[in-house]
Design a protein around this motif. Structure first.
Motif, short mmCIF file in Angstrom:
data_model
loop_
_atom_site.label_atom_id
_atom_site.label_comp_id
_atom_site.label_asym_id
_atom_site.label_seq_id
_atom_site.Cartn_x
_atom_site.Cartn_y
_atom_site.Cartn_z
N ASN A 219 -33.18 -27.84 37.86
CA ASN A 219 -34.33 -28.21 37.03
C ASN A 219 -34.90 -29.51 37.61
OD1 ASN A 219 -35.52 -29.94 34.78
ND2 ASN A 219 -35.37 -27.99 33.73
N VAL A 220 -36.17 -29.50 37.97
CA VAL A 220 -36.79 -30.64 38.64
C VAL A 220 -36.61 -31.92 37.83
CG1 VAL A 220 -39.01 -31.66 39.28
CG2 VAL A 220 -38.45 -29.34 40.00
N PHE A 221 -36.79 -31.85 36.53
CA PHE A 221 -36.71 -33.04 35.69
C PHE A 221 -35.30 -33.62 35.67
CE2 PHE A 221 -36.05 -34.68 31.26
CZ PHE A 221 -36.63 -35.91 31.48
N THR A 222 -34.30 -32.78 35.40
CA THR A 222 -32.93 -33.30 35.31
C THR A 222 -32.38 -33.64 36.70
OG1 THR A 222 -32.12 -31.01 35.20
CG2 THR A 222 -32.37 -32.20 33.12
N GLU A 223 -32.85 -32.98 37.75
CA GLU A 223 -32.46 -33.37 39.11
C GLU A 223 -33.00 -34.76 39.44
OE1 GLU A 223 -32.05 -29.05 41.37
OE2 GLU A 223 -33.98 -30.07 41.33
N THR A 224 -34.21 -35.05 38.98
CA THR A 224 -34.77 -36.39 39.17
C THR A 224 -33.94 -37.42 38.41
OG1 THR A 224 -36.99 -35.46 39.42
CG2 THR A 224 -36.84 -37.82 38.98
#
Length: 412
Positions: A219-224
């Motif tokens: 998930n882009v958000f949680t990876e960030t």
């Protein structure tokens, strides 16, 4: 002759318009195909659109004009998800937000000073909205507003407006993916629990649990968030591993670019085994003393948390300016626990104490508290409410939770 010239200019304008329309349509069609969404092409009388479903999230991308004599074109990204929480509208604080109070309106304060100072929350159900705005939802709001100040959240939608017609398929796809990923975690209990660890001062634990979660479902958000936490912990290599994958699809997003660039800088010098005898500037990995720096707690607190630096800029600046500086500070203990092994501080035994050390900025509505997470010897006698003085090494910073980490500290 004038008629011929006019016709030629008119024909050139039409040709350039057709060329630009075709370029826009090509970019939007490619983005829609990449995302698995529907595309409707624009013409001289209509604008392109992208719409469809990604999982449980409905996506709509369109173009609109602001109207008036100085009309501007905007690309609007709108995602709709299942309603969560009470009806609410959440936007960024603006320069004229104080006018709301003059006309009898005030936004809800949720009890998180960093969030309350930056965000307007409009709702008729104050109690329910405080329960709704859990750490992961506050992080999602702040993360998006840092990149898109015009973003707006409701209980069932997220919207951003970008001032221009987008002509880049990668930017279109990246913006859609970011909004969809944020929408998908708005009700994720696991993310809430992980970010609660970070709020409580367990930075590395939060980073490692985010890594585990992202291995299960990218998930882009949680990876960030994972990359941010590892970077804040000084573990640049692990931050880069998380952020490289995000950057491949989100390059051009200022927040992703900022954290990605930081993660590829040389890691900060390791923490010396023991604190220096007297307060002073950082000691580098070679044992050399860095340039003089004022480490009084009010100076450090305001320098780090009252500035306009973006979150990744705060970490980079901290590592260059304060990392491994010896401080002698005072504060009130708000939390303490004994440990045998701690992911932030290593092998114990020891005491992990959270100490309120100051306030960032001035506000009539909120007290923007800053805390130090302090490593103390196991024999240290501290409890909630105690006023203590300690000496130790500044090692890490997290702007979201407004915390600094101090290792190898002792009561004085």
């Amino acid at each position: 002759m004038f008629v011929v010239f006019f016709v030629a200019v008119f024909a050139l304008v039409i040709a350039l318009g057709i060329q630009d329309r075709d370029r826009i349509n090509k970019a939007w069609q490619a983005a829609a195909h990449h995302l698995g969404l529907r595309f409707s092409g624009g013409s001289f009388f209509s604008r392109p659109t992208i719409n469809g479903m990604l999982g449980d999230v409905r996506v709509e991308v369109s173009v609109f004009s602001s109207g008036g004599e100085n009309s501007s074109n905007y690309t609007r990204y709108l995602v709709r998800h299942h309603p969560v929480g009470p009806p609410v509208t959440i936007r960024k604080q603006g320069a004229l937000s104080f006018m709301r109070r003059l006309i009898g309106r005030s936004d809800v304060l949720v009890g998180d000073p960093f969030f309350d100072e930056r965000v307007i929350v409009d709702t008729k159900n104050e109690a329910a909205i405080r329960d709704f705005l859990t750490p992961e939802r506050r992080a999602a709001v702040l993360d998006l507003l840092a990149v898109h100040p015009s973003a707006e959240f409701t209980h069932d939608s997220i919207r951003i407006d970008v001032l221009r017609i987008c002509r880049d398929r990668r930017e279109l796809a990246a913006n859609v993916r970011r909004l969809v990923d944020i929408a998908s975690v708005m009700g994720d209990v696991r993310v809430r629990d992980i970010l609660a660890h970070q709020q409580h001062g367990d930075l590395v634990r939060a980073a490692e649990e985010l890594h585990e979660l992202n291995q299960q479902r990218p998930n882009v958000f949680t990876e960030t968030l994972e990359g941010e936490a590892f970077a804040e912990a000084g573990r640049h290599h692990e931050a880069a591993a998380a952020l490289d994958a995000v950057w491949e699809t989100q390059a051009g997003d200022p927040a992703v670019d900022g954290w990605h660039d930081l993660s590829h800088l040389p890691p900060p010098p390791p923490v010396p085994e023991f604190a220096a005898a007297e307060p002073g500037p950082p000691v580098t990995a070679t044992g050399a003393v860095a340039a003089p720096v004022d480490v009084r707690q009010d100076i450090v607190v305001n320098d780090l948390f009252s500035s306009d630096r973006m979150s990744w800029e705060v970490v980079e600046y901290f590592e260059q300016t304060y990392r491994n500086a010896t401080v002698e500070w005072t504060g009130t203990v708000t939390r303490s626990a004994a440990y045998e092994r701690d992911l932030d501080f290593g092998v114990g035994p020891g005491i992990k104490a959270t100490v309120m050390v100051g306030h960032a900025g001035v506000s009539d509505l909120i007290s923007n508290e800053v805390h130090a997470v302090v490593q103390l010897p196991a024999a240290a006698l501290v409890q909630t409410g105690d006023q203590i003085r300690f000496r130790g090494l500044l090692t890490n910073v997290d702007r979201f939770s407004r915390k600094l980490w101090v290792q190898h500290a002792a009561l004085i």
